[in-house]
Design an enzyme around this catalytic site. Structure first.
Site, PDB file in Angstrom:
ATOM      1  N   TYR A  27       4.219  -3.037 -12.276  1.00 16.79           N
ATOM      2  CA  TYR A  27       3.952  -1.720 -10.747  1.00 16.79           C
ATOM      3  C   TYR A  27       2.716  -3.004 -10.478  1.00 16.79           C
ATOM      4  CZ  TYR A  27       1.530   1.458  -9.208  1.00 16.79           C
ATOM      5  OH  TYR A  27       0.447   2.705  -8.761  1.00 16.79           O
ATOM      6  N   PRO A  80      -9.156   0.075  -2.754  1.00 10.33           N
ATOM      7  CA  PRO A  80      -8.363   1.240  -3.443  1.00 10.33           C
ATOM      8  C   PRO A  80      -6.803   1.700  -4.894  1.00 10.33           C
ATOM      9  CG  PRO A  80      -8.518   1.866  -1.087  1.00 10.33           C
ATOM     10  CD  PRO A  80      -9.140   0.203  -1.128  1.00 10.33           C
ATOM     11  N   SER A 109      -9.602   5.702  -5.135  1.00  8.94           N
ATOM     12  CA  SER A 109      -8.115   5.901  -4.949  1.00  8.94           C
ATOM     13  C   SER A 109      -7.919   7.553  -4.512  1.00  8.94           C
ATOM     14  CB  SER A 109      -7.129   5.104  -5.048  1.00  8.94           C
ATOM     15  OG  SER A 109      -5.767   5.857  -5.080  1.00  8.94           O
ATOM     16  N   TYR A 131      -4.617   9.361   0.879  1.00  7.43           N
ATOM     17  CA  TYR A 131      -3.291   9.782   1.611  1.00  7.43           C
ATOM     18  C   TYR A 131      -3.406  10.588   2.245  1.00  7.43           C
ATOM     19  CZ  TYR A 131      -2.068   5.401  -1.165  1.00  7.43           C
ATOM     20  OH  TYR A 131      -2.535   4.140  -1.842  1.00  7.43           O
ATOM     21  N   THR A 157      -5.554   6.101   4.977  1.00 10.21           N
ATOM     22  CA  THR A 157      -4.912   4.727   4.846  1.00 10.21           C
ATOM     23  C   THR A 157      -3.110   5.288   6.025  1.00 10.21           C
ATOM     24  OG1 THR A 157      -4.859   3.927   3.069  1.00 10.21           O
ATOM     25  CG2 THR A 157      -2.396   3.546   3.226  1.00 10.21           C
ATOM     26  N   LYS A 258      -7.462   2.048   7.365  1.00  8.38           N
ATOM     27  CA  LYS A 258      -7.211   1.125   6.774  1.00  8.38           C
ATOM     28  C   LYS A 258      -5.556   0.959   6.880  1.00  8.38           C
ATOM     29  CE  LYS A 258      -6.809  -0.351   1.750  1.00  8.38           C
ATOM     30  NZ  LYS A 258      -4.887  -0.713   1.655  1.00  8.38           N
ATOM     31  N   HIS A 282      -1.789  -3.229   3.181  1.00  5.67           N
ATOM     32  CA  HIS A 282      -1.291  -2.496   1.506  1.00  5.67           C
ATOM     33  C   HIS A 282      -0.849  -3.670  -0.118  1.00  5.67           C
ATOM     34  CE1 HIS A 282      -1.352   1.928   0.445  1.00  5.67           C
ATOM     35  NE2 HIS A 282      -0.667   1.299  -0.477  1.00  5.67           N
ATOM     36  N   ARG A 285       3.116  -4.179  -0.324  1.00 10.01           N
ATOM     37  CA  ARG A 285       4.303  -3.573  -1.032  1.00 10.01           C
ATOM     38  C   ARG A 285       4.385  -2.183  -0.961  1.00 10.01           C
ATOM     39  NH1 ARG A 285       1.313  -2.821  -6.356  1.00 10.01           N
ATOM     40  NH2 ARG A 285       1.362  -0.250  -6.886  1.00 10.01           N
ATOM     41  N   PHE A 316      -6.280 -11.870  -1.523  1.00 12.33           N
ATOM     42  CA  PHE A 316      -7.729 -12.183  -1.548  1.00 12.33           C
ATOM     43  C   PHE A 316      -7.454 -13.134  -3.379  1.00 12.33           C
ATOM     44  CE2 PHE A 316      -8.246 -11.205   2.118  1.00 12.33           C
ATOM     45  CZ  PHE A 316      -8.949 -11.634   2.833  1.00 12.33           C
TER      46      PHE A 316
END
Length: 387
Positions: A27, A80, A109, A131, A157, A258, A282, A285, A316
């Site tokens: 995950y 996050p 997050s 979100y 986001t 973001k 993301h 993802r 990174f």
């Protein structure tokens, strides 16, 4: 293993892989579908090479950066990350405390399980990433809660209007909402250190199933094992620029977008009076086949004024990666997985060790480039090679 024997982010990743159950590590580490975007993030760094200067005197070096009038000790921060409690008990505390102690930004997050009221005790200056659904009746109470907790930077986001096709999670039996299974149980049994630190401590200390307690205004949120009313991603597909324009009117703090990949979106954000953007896919993802973040960065920087901060995340792993992004115009680099590996291995001390490693790499390579300060970095120090 002593932490000083772990010398790089890669070392922490390998150690975290041995500690975390296969489903949990998958995950954290995985992408979507064929992982093309995940791979693109790393490939982008290989296509940028340094062109150092010599005999410039680099004895007095500083890697601090300034953002909105505040100085940060390093040019990087903690991105996050949701559901970090799967990797370490009270993981958000470890991340936030290490960030506060080191003078770097930490972004909490919305899909976290330690209440922001508690996180505030570890880092009073945390940023909040949400979100956000396209529903003012949901947004306004959340903004009120953020203000009451002293949040000054709101990160919205924009690259998750729909859930991505994360096949690797499905194959590993890992889903959100979380569902227990016999396979996951035995996966945990085979990883006793994780079972003791995460599973047992959650049940014994908290005596409750973790809850997503920061996604909406209600601090009780909902259990990670349940589907909330209206669905897990209810309303995100309705979010548009009109909601951001309204938020700009009612939110007194900073607003950062973001998930920006297109230069026109960055230009729109600046025209609307927002405060910054984060170039991001993301972490590979969401949309598979998207451009690597570093590849997208130059066009985004060119689309806005020099006063408008452009930040970045995605792929990174080294101080040299950070320096390449800064030379291309980024004002700050955010990383998620590296710090989560650190927390998985050794909690707050592990996060601190990763910060120290990256800081040392930035300092050493800044000097080798022929730079004394981050502000000196520009395109003169890099060259792109053909692919």
């Amino acid at each position: 293993m002593r932490l000083d024997q772990l010398l790089s982010v890669g070392d922490f990743e390998r150690r975290a892989r041995s500690i975390l159950p296969r489903a949990v590590f998958g995950y954290v580490n995985g992408g979507t579908e064929d992982c093309l975007t995940l791979d693109a993030n790393r490939e982008a760094f290989r296509a940028v090479q340094f062109r150092p200067r010599g005999l410039v005197g680099v004895a007095d070096r500083s890697q601090s950066v300034e953002l909105w009038g505040r100085k940060y000790q390093h040019p990087f921060g903690i991105a996050p990350m949701g559901v970090t409690a799967m990797c370490r008990h009270r993981c958000e505390w470890d991340l936030a405390k290490a960030a506060a102690n080191t003078g770097i930004p930490f972004v909490l997050s919305g899909l976290s399980t330690l209440a922001m009221e508690t996180v505030r005790e570890a880092d009073p200056d945390f940023w909040y990433q949400g979100y956000i659904p396209g529903d003012r009746e949901v947004i306004q109470p959340l903004l009120n809660r953020l203000q009451s907790n002293g949040v000054k930077v709101l990160v919205v986001t924009i690259d998750t209007p729909l859930g991505a096709n994360r096949e690797n999670n499905q194959r590993n039996g890992f889903t959100i909402p979380f569902k227990f299974s016999q396979g996951l149980f035995w996966d945990g049994v085979r990883h006793p250190r994780w079972s003791a630190n995460v599973f047992a401590r959650t049940l014994l200390a908290d005596r409750a199933i973790p809850r997503f307690c920061n996604v909406v205004a209600d601090p009780h949120g909902y259990r990670i094992t349940e589907e909330p009313k209206g669905g897990f991603r209810s309303g995100r597909d309705r979010l548009d620029w009109t909601h951001l324009a309204w938020m700009r009117e009612v939110w007194p703090g900073r607003i950062v977008l973001k998930g920006v990949a297109h230069p026109d979106d960055a230009a729109m954000a600046e025209r609307m009076g927002l405060d910054a953007v984060i170039v991001s896919n993301h972490g590979g993802r969401q949309l598979d086949g998207a451009q690597g973040s570093l590849d997208a960065l130059p066009d985004v920087v060119a689309a806005v004024s020099s006063q408008f901060p452009v930040m970045i995340d995605g792929g990174f792993r080294r101080g040299t990666d950070i320096l390449k992004a800064m030379a291309l115009g980024a004002r700050m680099v955010f990383m998620g997985r590296p710090f989560l590996y650190g927390a998985s291995v050794a909690g707050q001390e592990g996060v601190q060790r990763v910060i120290d490693i990256l800081g040392s790499e930035v300092d050493r390579n800044l000097g080798l480039l022929g730079c004394r300060e981050m502000d000196m970095l520009n395109r003169e120090f890099i060259v792109s090679k053909g692919r």
